[in-house]
Each structure stands twice: as structure tokens, then as C-alpha cells.
Design an enzyme around this catalytic site. Structure first.
Site, mmCIF file in Angstrom:
data_model
loop_
_atom_site.group_PDB
_atom_site.id
_atom_site.type_symbol
_atom_site.label_atom_id
_atom_site.label_comp_id
_atom_site.label_asym_id
_atom_site.label_seq_id
_atom_site.Cartn_x
_atom_site.Cartn_y
_atom_site.Cartn_z
ATOM 1 N N GLU A 102 1.106 -1.511 -0.259
ATOM 2 C CA GLU A 102 -0.136 -0.162 -0.020
ATOM 3 C C GLU A 102 0.778 1.228 0.098
ATOM 4 O O GLU A 102 1.851 1.025 0.304
ATOM 5 C CB GLU A 102 -0.769 -0.087 1.220
ATOM 6 C CG GLU A 102 -2.266 0.818 1.450
ATOM 7 C CD GLU A 102 -3.086 1.563 0.585
ATOM 8 O OE1 GLU A 102 -2.677 1.168 -0.954
ATOM 9 O OE2 GLU A 102 -4.154 1.141 0.775
ATOM 10 N N ASP A 103 0.137 2.518 -0.362
ATOM 11 C CA ASP A 103 1.733 3.299 -0.628
ATOM 12 C C ASP A 103 1.209 4.678 0.780
ATOM 13 O O ASP A 103 2.095 4.357 1.020
ATOM 14 C CB ASP A 103 0.610 4.169 -2.062
ATOM 15 C CG ASP A 103 -0.294 5.030 -1.846
ATOM 16 O OD1 ASP A 103 -1.634 3.496 -1.246
ATOM 17 O OD2 ASP A 103 -1.423 5.327 -2.641
ATOM 18 N N ASP A 106 -3.728 6.169 6.002
ATOM 19 C CA ASP A 106 -3.646 7.267 6.465
ATOM 20 C C ASP A 106 -4.943 7.076 7.680
ATOM 21 O O ASP A 106 -4.506 6.994 8.435
ATOM 22 C CB ASP A 106 -4.915 8.402 5.390
ATOM 23 C CG ASP A 106 -5.101 9.802 5.685
ATOM 24 O OD1 ASP A 106 -4.598 9.986 6.512
ATOM 25 O OD2 ASP A 106 -5.452 10.459 5.176
ATOM 26 N N LYS A 134 0.509 7.814 8.485
ATOM 27 C CA LYS A 134 -0.068 8.801 9.041
ATOM 28 C C LYS A 134 0.032 8.463 10.382
ATOM 29 O O LYS A 134 -1.409 8.046 10.901
ATOM 30 C CB LYS A 134 -0.676 9.772 8.759
ATOM 31 C CG LYS A 134 0.018 10.683 7.101
ATOM 32 C CD LYS A 134 -1.277 11.264 6.428
ATOM 33 C CE LYS A 134 -0.767 11.811 5.133
ATOM 34 N NZ LYS A 134 -2.699 12.412 4.354
ATOM 35 N N PHE A 155 -1.005 16.107 3.792
ATOM 36 C CA PHE A 155 -1.361 15.477 2.292
ATOM 37 C C PHE A 155 -0.195 15.376 1.903
ATOM 38 O O PHE A 155 1.289 16.539 1.604
ATOM 39 C CB PHE A 155 -2.392 16.587 1.979
ATOM 40 C CG PHE A 155 -3.176 15.631 0.609
ATOM 41 C CD1 PHE A 155 -3.890 14.734 1.491
ATOM 42 C CD2 PHE A 155 -2.248 16.379 -0.377
ATOM 43 C CE1 PHE A 155 -4.415 14.140 -0.005
ATOM 44 C CE2 PHE A 155 -2.990 15.578 -1.403
ATOM 45 C CZ PHE A 155 -3.673 14.245 -1.230
ATOM 46 N N VAL A 156 0.607 14.360 0.863
ATOM 47 C CA VAL A 156 1.514 14.725 0.702
ATOM 48 C C VAL A 156 1.134 13.899 -1.159
ATOM 49 O O VAL A 156 0.528 13.592 -1.318
ATOM 50 C CB VAL A 156 2.366 13.574 1.171
ATOM 51 C CG1 VAL A 156 3.016 13.953 2.352
ATOM 52 C CG2 VAL A 156 2.021 12.434 1.498
ATOM 53 N N ASP A 162 -0.979 10.653 -5.454
ATOM 54 C CA ASP A 162 -1.461 12.399 -6.177
ATOM 55 C C ASP A 162 -2.681 12.991 -5.443
ATOM 56 O O ASP A 162 -3.147 12.599 -4.479
ATOM 57 C CB ASP A 162 -2.872 11.714 -7.577
ATOM 58 C CG ASP A 162 -4.326 11.014 -6.704
ATOM 59 O OD1 ASP A 162 -4.238 10.223 -5.664
ATOM 60 O OD2 ASP A 162 -4.869 12.044 -7.821
ATOM 61 N N ARG A 168 1.788 12.090 -10.012
ATOM 62 C CA ARG A 168 2.060 10.490 -9.540
ATOM 63 C C ARG A 168 3.726 10.318 -9.862
ATOM 64 O O ARG A 168 3.920 9.634 -9.389
ATOM 65 C CB ARG A 168 1.053 9.780 -10.095
ATOM 66 C CG ARG A 168 -0.745 9.973 -8.872
ATOM 67 C CD ARG A 168 -0.703 8.317 -9.550
ATOM 68 N NE ARG A 168 -1.912 8.462 -9.612
ATOM 69 C CZ ARG A 168 -3.573 8.204 -8.302
ATOM 70 N NH1 ARG A 168 -2.718 7.604 -7.728
ATOM 71 N NH2 ARG A 168 -4.802 8.491 -7.886
HETATM 72 P P1 IMP Z 1 -7.090 6.074 4.505
HETATM 73 O O1 IMP Z 1 -8.521 4.458 4.542
HETATM 74 O O2 IMP Z 1 -7.609 6.956 5.209
HETATM 75 O O3 IMP Z 1 -6.341 4.998 4.810
HETATM 76 O O4 IMP Z 1 -7.077 5.725 3.547
HETATM 77 C C1 IMP Z 1 -5.925 5.433 2.370
HETATM 78 C C2 IMP Z 1 -6.095 5.887 1.076
HETATM 79 O O5 IMP Z 1 -6.231 7.679 0.842
HETATM 80 C C3 IMP Z 1 -4.389 5.364 0.212
HETATM 81 O O6 IMP Z 1 -4.626 4.561 0.099
HETATM 82 C C4 IMP Z 1 -4.892 7.076 -0.434
HETATM 83 O O7 IMP Z 1 -5.507 7.327 -1.925
HETATM 84 C C5 IMP Z 1 -4.995 8.323 -0.133
HETATM 85 N N1 IMP Z 1 -4.440 9.256 1.272
HETATM 86 C C6 IMP Z 1 -4.750 9.138 1.835
HETATM 87 N N2 IMP Z 1 -3.696 10.080 2.555
HETATM 88 C C7 IMP Z 1 -3.083 10.710 0.815
HETATM 89 C C8 IMP Z 1 -2.066 12.022 0.708
HETATM 90 O O8 IMP Z 1 -1.852 12.188 1.399
HETATM 91 N N3 IMP Z 1 -1.869 11.863 -0.254
HETATM 92 C C9 IMP Z 1 -2.430 11.253 -1.526
HETATM 93 N N4 IMP Z 1 -3.702 10.307 -1.231
HETATM 94 C C10 IMP Z 1 -3.890 9.892 0.598
#
Ligand code: IMP
Length: 178
Positions: A102-103, A106, A134, A155-156, A162, A168
Site C-alpha cells: 500500500e502506498d 491514512d 500517518k 497531505f503528500v 496524487d 503521481r
Molecule cells: P485511508 O483509508 O484513510 O487509510 O486512506 C487510504 C487512501 O487515501 C490511500 O490509499 C490514498 O489513496 C489516499 N490518501 C490518504 N492520504 C493521502 C495523501 O496524503 N496523499 C495522497 N493520497 C492520500
């Protein structure tokens, strides 16, 4: 590296390409050790992880497979809320050593909803590799077994990540100027 603009926002340098590369090499080395002889199946979650997954996979030298999936969420019934389905997951996970790529994690919502579906297929093991996490944004705690970088709740963009579709293809990771 200096301030860049993506859409209407400004971003400042955060992680250089060589810092990212060094972490990826260390992660790959750890995976080589932990998964030797286990022929793991890496599952990269699109879109954000495509660059990270490719770079990490090139550094892994043990026998390993990789596939790419996309998660789609749609509104389920009122009680189930959002439902997440995996598009492109056509490999049987039973008794496989599965490693999710996973990238960024969050809030943890995406993975917390998706992981039970994978457990359902009874893999031999299921671990998570995330390039970025994070910790202070956590709402749904996820065990991240291999982590690139813990970052602040900012936010990154870049390196696959993206902002509204753009950014990207930036080689480094930038964070939002607030
Ligand atoms: P989560 O479900 O809140 O953990 O969010 C995961 C997804 O939100 C990631 O796979 C990203 O696609 C997107 N995301 C969360 N934070 C960022 C960020 O800082 N930059 C870009 N995409 C983000």
C-alpha cells in the site's frame, strides 16, 4: 528541490528520491529474509502503489509473485455502510503467504474494511507493507508489518501519490504548504 504547484496548491520537498530508495532497499532485504522459501504473493493496491510496488519488487530477490488490484467502494445497505470490493483479484489466496503493498495508510479505513475479505480466503499468512503511514490520523488501527516512513498528518504527493489526479509522476515526495 523547491516549492512546486499541483492544481491550486503549493507543496514543499519532504522525502528525496534517494531517501525513498534507501528505505525500499532495506524493506526488500527484510522481505528477502522473512519470506525465503515461502514464494510470497505480493498484492499491490492501485492506483497509488504502482511506483512503490515496482521499485520494491525489483529489489526483492527471492522467488515471489505479484498482482495488482483496485479497490472500489460503493454504498451498501444502511447497516453495512461502505462496501469495498477488489477488482482484479483472481489468484486463490488459500495457504499462500500474502503481502499487501500500500502506498499510504491514512485513517486505516480502506484496509480495515478490505483485510477481513482476504482473511476469509485463509491465506497461510497476511502482512502489510506501507510506504507511508500517518500515525496521528489513525481512526481504524491497522497492523503495519513493514513501514517505509511514519509521517505527520499532512497531505503528500509524488512517487505515485496524487492530488486530484496529478502529481503521481513526481520522483520525490512533497508535502502541502499550509
Ligand atoms: P485511508 O483509508 O484513510 O487509510 O486512506 C487510504 C487512501 O487515501 C490511500 O490509499 C490514498 O489513496 C489516499 N490518501 C490518504 N492520504 C493521502 C495523501 O496524503 N496523499 C495522497 N493520497 C492520500
Amino acid at each position: 528541490m523547491s516549492i512546486i504547484r499541483v492544481h491550486d496548491k503549493q507543496f514543499e520537498p519532504y522525502l528525496t528520491a534517494s531517501e525513498i530508495n534507501a528505505r525500499i532497499q532495506a524493506l526488500a532485504k527484510q522481505l528477502d529474509t522473512d519470506y525465503a522459501g515461502k514464494k510470497p504473493l505480493f498484492i499491490a493496491i492501485l492506483n497509488g502503489s504502482f511506483i512503490f510496488a515496482a521499485d520494491l519488487f525489483k529489489e526483492v530477490s527471492i522467488d515471489a509473485e505479484i498482482c495488482f488490484i483496485k479497490l472500489a467502494s460503493y454504498k451498501g445497505t444502511k447497516s453495512s455502510g461502505q462496501v469495498i470490493t477488489a477488482i482484479g483479484l483472481d489468484t486463490d489466496l488459500y495457504d499462500r503467504h500474502v503481502v499487501i503493498l500500500e502506498d499510504i495508510v491514512d485513517t486505516g479505513k480502506t484496509l480495515s474494511e478490505f483485510l477481513p475479505q482476504l482473511h476469509h480466503q485463509q491465506p497461510a499468512s497476511l502482512k502489510i507493507v506501507a510506504l507511508l503511514h500517518k500515525p496521528s490520523a489513525t481512526v481504524f488501527p491497522i497492523p503495519i508489518d513493514y513501514l517505509g516512513f511514519a509521517i505527520p498528518n499532512k497531505f503528500v504527493v509524488g512517487y505515485g501519490l496524487d492530488y486530484d489526479g496529478l502529481g503521481r509522476n513526481i520522483r520525490e515526495i512533497y508535502k502541502l504548504v499550509e
